[in-house]
Design a protein around this motif. Structure first.
Motif, PDB file in Angstrom:
ATOM      1  N   HIS A   1       0.771  -1.433  -0.035  1.00  0.00           N
ATOM      2  CA  HIS A   1      -0.125  -0.176  -0.216  1.00  0.00           C
ATOM      3  C   HIS A   1       0.825   1.286  -0.001  1.00  0.00           C
ATOM      4  O   HIS A   1       0.370   2.488  -0.269  1.00  0.00           O
ATOM      5  CB  HIS A   1      -0.770   0.004   1.197  1.00  0.00           C
ATOM      6  CG  HIS A   1      -0.215   0.219   2.416  1.00  0.00           C
ATOM      7  ND1 HIS A   1       0.234  -1.234   3.253  1.00  0.00           N
ATOM      8  CD2 HIS A   1       0.019   1.081   3.325  1.00  0.00           C
ATOM      9  CE1 HIS A   1       0.830  -0.620   4.443  1.00  0.00           C
ATOM     10  NE2 HIS A   1       0.700   0.662   4.418  1.00  0.00           N
TER      11      HIS A   1
ATOM     12  N   ASP B   1       1.122   3.331  -3.121  1.00  0.00           N
ATOM     13  CA  ASP B   1      -0.059   4.059  -3.487  1.00  0.00           C
ATOM     14  C   ASP B   1       0.391   5.612  -3.285  1.00  0.00           C
ATOM     15  O   ASP B   1      -0.079   6.552  -3.864  1.00  0.00           O
ATOM     16  CB  ASP B   1      -1.295   3.921  -2.644  1.00  0.00           C
ATOM     17  CG  ASP B   1      -1.880   2.516  -3.009  1.00  0.00           C
ATOM     18  OD1 ASP B   1      -1.773   2.032  -4.072  1.00  0.00           O
ATOM     19  OD2 ASP B   1      -2.604   1.863  -2.191  1.00  0.00           O
TER      20      ASP B   1
ATOM     21  N   TYR C   1       4.116   5.213 -10.003  1.00  0.00           N
ATOM     22  CA  TYR C   1       3.873   3.869 -10.057  1.00  0.00           C
ATOM     23  C   TYR C   1       2.682   3.544 -10.706  1.00  0.00           C
ATOM     24  O   TYR C   1       2.831   2.537 -11.515  1.00  0.00           O
ATOM     25  CB  TYR C   1       3.525   3.303  -8.502  1.00  0.00           C
ATOM     26  CG  TYR C   1       3.070   1.876  -8.553  1.00  0.00           C
ATOM     27  CD1 TYR C   1       3.810   0.845  -8.971  1.00  0.00           C
ATOM     28  CD2 TYR C   1       1.745   1.579  -7.842  1.00  0.00           C
ATOM     29  CE1 TYR C   1       3.021  -0.360  -9.210  1.00  0.00           C
ATOM     30  CE2 TYR C   1       1.214   0.392  -7.912  1.00  0.00           C
ATOM     31  CZ  TYR C   1       2.062  -0.625  -8.600  1.00  0.00           C
ATOM     32  OH  TYR C   1       1.308  -1.832  -8.593  1.00  0.00           O
ATOM     33  N   PRO C   2       1.612   4.172 -10.723  1.00  0.00           N
ATOM     34  CA  PRO C   2       0.467   3.879 -11.628  1.00  0.00           C
ATOM     35  C   PRO C   2       0.764   3.922 -12.946  1.00  0.00           C
ATOM     36  O   PRO C   2       0.182   3.232 -14.119  1.00  0.00           O
ATOM     37  CB  PRO C   2      -0.683   4.685 -11.351  1.00  0.00           C
ATOM     38  CG  PRO C   2      -0.144   5.244 -10.028  1.00  0.00           C
ATOM     39  CD  PRO C   2       0.910   5.298  -9.948  1.00  0.00           C
TER      40      PRO C   2
ATOM     41  N   ALA D   1      -6.832   3.625 -11.844  1.00  0.00           N
ATOM     42  CA  ALA D   1      -5.873   3.933 -11.151  1.00  0.00           C
ATOM     43  C   ALA D   1      -4.950   5.070 -11.768  1.00  0.00           C
ATOM     44  O   ALA D   1      -4.056   5.797 -10.879  1.00  0.00           O
ATOM     45  CB  ALA D   1      -4.969   2.731 -10.878  1.00  0.00           C
TER      46      ALA D   1
END
Length: 264
Positions: free
Chosen positions: A206, A209, A214-215, A234
């Motif tokens: 987590h 996030d 990252y996405p 996302a």
């Protein structure tokens, strides 16, 4: 904002010629020319692929392909190299172009536009080379690869927002130019590029996030490695954040333009 866009359109030929001249001058004395721009990252990927895919038998979970790790790595590098190139290009842009800004009257927004244009061109050439490597490794592509167009634009907008703000601040506080490359290096290793996120214990995933890159990198992996469409939900958060960031960057840039000339 509209004034900057109008000036950018009026000087579009200057931007295009500057991008071309930058590409030509970078490799004018080299026998291999622009190939070095492709050889260097591909050599890095080849080393990782040889050691991890063959010697250590590293594989991506859920994919039987022997070279899945190499493809995972190349997809991540394709994203991060564009990201870091635009940021690094903007970082010292106004310092290196200080004399031009003092002596000539032109829309200053054309300077970061040249950086973004050069980065996109370099990234396109690298992508073409990587596609060739993917095909040699027997990797199959799908039409979902067209997702790379909006993903690349999103990544460029995100990087421009960071780079433009950093470049303006760096004119007045040169420590930014020393610190940001270290931040980018840390950012690289805190993003699942060299390693798949599956090696991270599930209770700690987590934390990723909090990483806005990252996405986007995960979307590159979904498109190029798995041949699937990315998770649009996302990407929604980073898309909104990127638009806000680049809007703030353009506002800061416009307000600081005259002060930058005086400081330079």
């Amino acid at each position: 904002m509209l004034g900057m866009l109008k000036g950018l359109w009026q000087y579009r030929h200057f931007v295009l010629s500057s991008i071309r001249n930058d590409l030509v001058s970078r490799f004018s004395r080299s026998k291999f020319g622009g190939l070095w721009m492709i050889i260097n990252p591909l050599a890095q990927v080849a080393i990782y692929a040889l050691i991890l895919s063959n010697v250590l038998a590293a594989k991506i979970p859920g994919i039987e392909d022997k070279y899945s790790y190499a493809i995972h790595l190349m997809a991540g590098l394709l994203a991060f190299m564009l990201f870091s190139e635009i940021i690094n290009g903007c970082l010292n842009l106004f310092i290196s172009q200080g004399n031009l800004m003092k002596k000539m009257s032109f829309p200053r927004i054309t300077l970061p536009a040249v950086v973004v244009g050069s980065g996109l061109l370099n990234n396109a050439l690298l992508f073409i080379a990587m596609v060739g490597v993917f095909l040699l490794l027997g990797h199959q592509f799908t039409f979902d690869m067209l997702w790379l167009i909006p993903l690349t634009l999103l990544l460029a907008v995100f990087a421009l927002g960071i780079g433009l703000i950093a470049g303006v601040i760096n004119v007045f506080l040169r420590d930014v130019g020393q610190a940001l490359p270290i931040v980018l290096q840390m950012w690289f290793w805190l993003t699942p590029i060299v390693y798949p996120i599956t090696i991270i214990p599930e209770e700690h995933r987590h934390w990723f996030d909090l990483n806005p890159l990252y996405p986007i990198v995960d979307a590159y992996h979904q498109v190029l490695l798995y041949g699937k469409s990315p998770d649009v939900s996302a990407l929604l958060g980073v898309s909104i954040a990127s638009l806000i960031l680049v809007g703030l960057a353009l506002f800061v840039f416009r307000r600081a333009s005259e002060e930058m000339v005086d400081a330079l």
